[in-house]
Design an enzyme around this catalytic site. Structure first.
Site, PDB file in Angstrom:
ATOM      1  N   HIS A 100      -6.374   4.100  -9.114  1.00 18.20           N
ATOM      2  CA  HIS A 100      -7.212   5.282  -9.331  1.00 18.20           C
ATOM      3  C   HIS A 100      -6.646   6.101 -10.496  1.00 18.20           C
ATOM      4  O   HIS A 100      -5.703   6.870 -10.305  1.00 18.20           O
ATOM      5  CB  HIS A 100      -7.232   6.155  -8.079  1.00 18.20           C
ATOM      6  CG  HIS A 100      -8.051   5.612  -6.969  1.00 18.20           C
ATOM      7  ND1 HIS A 100      -9.373   5.921  -6.794  1.00 18.20           N
ATOM      8  CD2 HIS A 100      -7.731   4.751  -5.971  1.00 18.20           C
ATOM      9  CE1 HIS A 100      -9.844   5.293  -5.727  1.00 18.20           C
ATOM     10  NE2 HIS A 100      -8.870   4.570  -5.211  1.00 18.20           N
ATOM     11  N   GLU A 158      -7.903   8.687 -11.882  1.00 27.48           N
ATOM     12  CA  GLU A 158      -8.134  10.129 -11.699  1.00 27.48           C
ATOM     13  C   GLU A 158      -7.130  10.750 -10.741  1.00 27.48           C
ATOM     14  O   GLU A 158      -7.004  11.980 -10.676  1.00 27.48           O
ATOM     15  CB  GLU A 158      -9.567  10.389 -11.234  1.00 27.48           C
ATOM     16  CG  GLU A 158      -9.840  10.179  -9.752  1.00 27.48           C
ATOM     17  CD  GLU A 158     -10.091   8.726  -9.389  1.00 27.48           C
ATOM     18  OE1 GLU A 158     -10.512   8.486  -8.246  1.00 27.48           O
ATOM     19  OE2 GLU A 158      -9.876   7.827 -10.229  1.00 27.48           O
ATOM     20  N   CYS A 195     -10.866   0.875  -8.765  1.00 35.09           N
ATOM     21  CA  CYS A 195     -10.531   0.557  -7.389  1.00 35.09           C
ATOM     22  C   CYS A 195     -11.422  -0.586  -6.893  1.00 35.09           C
ATOM     23  O   CYS A 195     -11.440  -1.646  -7.494  1.00 35.09           O
ATOM     24  CB  CYS A 195     -10.630   1.806  -6.525  1.00 35.09           C
ATOM     25  SG  CYS A 195      -9.949   1.602  -4.857  1.00 35.09           S
TER      26      CYS A 195
END
Length: 592
Positions: free
Chosen positions: A566, A568, A461
């Protein structure tokens, strides 16, 4: 003195005032996984032979004071040409260590160990009037020769204790480190190998160094691997002179005939008893994968236990597990708990109880649990540092990396971050604010230093954006780290506050996107890099498009990976991307 005298009123030695007896809780609960016992009792045949041997022992006669038969059997078990005069045996490794400190410690002398480690060492020292000093292990709980030799030079101890696999962390000290320490000192070096049989490479034992170093002592126990905790049998291997020193301080007939008889039977059935060690080793390895899937961190272990956490209130977690009938150990570094590998039923009960506790505490499991078919072997687990500089989805990134098979540490320490196998630079918010945070922890210098050394870095990010040369927000320019050329600026036609899900177009041969081409990823910002002037020829650039505006979604250049999105939070695809990165770390690591 009155009959109801209290402990405080007795004339105790000054160093014992206020002390409490050592002891892990001995509670009658269904699942006891707190003291590293072997959960598998000896077979019926072995127990029958033990009973026969006990019946043949003469209770009215003193035992063999020198325990020659048992020492001969132990020498044969250890191998490497050892003879009985190089073996000493006592009531558990506790008494072995006490004998050593009685012989080589005492008033005016010092024993050195490396924390966190076995909690009984300071008590051995206290009880023998030996000064006890400690030096901390590295952040990953490992030891190197430079640390040990520097501590010896500083504290000038008479005895050094190196525990491997270490209790309570389970970490090992490589044989080469022990050899270098022995070559650099003449003090007594005790290598405590109580859990050596559970190691992935039990043959890498300090016993192999005994013929070269007369100051080496290797301590072992039959409590763990031999399922003989109730028998109380510990032993050491060393030079004959060290054994003779222990013989001087031992009490007469210190080892009962019954203890000797039980241990001799166990050694005759060593292959059968050690077969269960293979099962416990596999259970331990499973724990190293399953615990991160539940949402906690775990320290890579070579013992029959795992250290897991960290928890803001570990006693609360311990109590909640106990309420569910599962007893673990509250020991070691603050915030961590230790669990012993048990039977399949015991281990599953622990997993179920921990999952309930974490749910109560609202500790969410990782978004993409690691599938069994791609689970990394724990012996190859990479150590990853997530740089904590005051910005970023730190905990979601940490959990996702753990699920991807890494041992993860959240840290602002540049030395720890540099030493890790991989470094993650997360980021949420504005370019300028993230740069301010990075500068406060020497982040730019750390990133450049790692890349110059060929050590992997993953930016996520805004942690991806700050790697570029310049950021422009609201018309204000701010230099970035500058390891990638390009300008981060506001994108066109991007609905605020975020872009949501989007697809990417990775180049051919991308290692980052191996197996996940064409998947969607989650973007949470409205700034990006539209072009890369003078892009390095070895850089693989992945593009994305939104609202007609094309921008860089990811970069792969040597040890540097970075993503605008992102991973995750990007479901299965993001989890696979992180596993791809972790696998690049483990594939370049040397086996311990």
């Amino acid at each position: 003195m009155r009959a109801d005298v209290t402990l405080a009123e007795l004339p105790l030695r000054p160093e014992l005032v206020g002390e409490e007896p050592y002891g892990a809780p001995q509670l009658d609960v269904p699942v006891r996984l707190n003291v590293n016992e072997n959960p598998y009792p000896p077979s019926a045949q072995v127990q029958a032979e033990i009973c026969e041997a006990l019946g043949a022992s003469a209770l009215n006669r003193y035992p063999d004071r020198e325990a020659i038969a048992l020492r001969t059997a132990l020498a044969g078990y250890l191998g490497h040409g050892l003879t009985p005069d190089r073996i000493w045996v006592a009531n558990g490794s506790n008494e072995v260590m006490t004998h050593l400190l009685q012989a080589f410690g005492g008033p005016g002398r010092t024993v050195l160990s490396f924390t966190p480690t076995y909690s009984m060492y300071p008590e051995y020292a206290r009880n023998t009037h030996t000064a006890y000093v400690t030096v901390p292990r590295a952040a990953d709980f490992t030891l190197d020769a430079a640390t040990v030799l520097a501590a010896i030079a500083e504290h000038r101890p008479d005895i050094v204790v190196i525990t491997t696999p270490n209790n309570p962390t389970g970490t090992t000290t490589p044989l080469a480190v022990i050899e270098e320490v022995l070559a650099g000192t003449d003090v007594i070096v005790v290598v405590d190998e109580a859990y050596q049989e559970f190691a992935r490479h039990p043959e890498r034992t300090a016993v192999t160094l005994l013929d070269r170093f007369g100051n080496l002592v290797v301590s072992r126990t039959m409590s763990k691997a031999f399922a003989l905790a109730g028998g109380r049998v510990g032993y050491l291997a060393a030079a004959p002179a060290i054994v003779d020193a222990c013989r001087i301080v031992r009490l007469p007939y210190h080892l009962s005939a019954q203890t000797q008889a039980v241990a001799e039977v166990a050694l005759r059935h060593a292959s059968e008893l050690l077969h269960k060690v293979d099962e416990l080793r596999a259970t331990r390895d499973e724990m190293l994968v399953r615990l991160p899937q539940l949402g906690v961190e775990v320290i890579d272990s070579d013992a029959n236990f795992c250290l897991f956490g960290p928890f803001a209130d570990r006693h609360d977690v311990w109590q909640r597990l106990l309420t569910r009938g599962v007893l673990v150990r509250e020991t070691g570094p603050a915030g961590w708990l230790r669990v012993t590998a048990g039977t399949p039923a015991e281990t599953q009960a622990f997993y179920d109880a921990l999952a309930e506790v974490l749910d109560e505490l609202e500790v969410a499991p990782p978004p993409t649990p690691l599938p069994e078919e791609v689970a990394l072997r724990p012996s190859r687990r990479a150590r990853v540092a997530v740089l904590d500089y005051g910005s970023g989805n730190l905990h979601s990134v940490t959990r996702a990396l753990a699920a991807a098979g890494a041992d993860v540490e959240l840290t602002a320490d540049p030395d720890i971050a540099f030493a890790a196998d991989g470094l993650v630079v997360p980021g949420v918010g504005a370019f300028s604010a993230c740069m301010d945070g990075l500068v406060s922890v020497d982040g730019p210098q750390l990133i450049v230093r790692r890349l110059e050394a060929g050590k992997p870095v993953l930016g996520i990010c805004v942690g991806h954006q700050v790697l570029f040369g310049l950021g422009v927000e609201h018309g204000v320019s701010r230099p970035g780290v500058g390891v990638l050329p390009g300008v981060v600026a506001e994108l066109d036609a991007v609905p605020l506050p975020h872009m949501g899900w989007n697809t990417v177009s990775p180049p051919a041969g991308s290692a980052m996107f191996a197996g996940i081409e064409g998947e969607r990823f989650y973007f949470v910002h409205s700034y990006g890099v539209r072009e890369v002037p003078d892009a390095p020829t070895d850089a693989r650039i992945t593009w994305a498009e939104h609202g007609g505006d094309r921008f860089i979604a990811a970069v792969e250049q040597g040890p540097l990976w970075s993503t605008q999105f992102h991973p995750e939070k990007s479901g299965d695809a993001g989890g696979r991307l992180l596993r791809n990165w972790v696998q690049t770390l483990t594939s370049s690591r040397k086996e311990p």
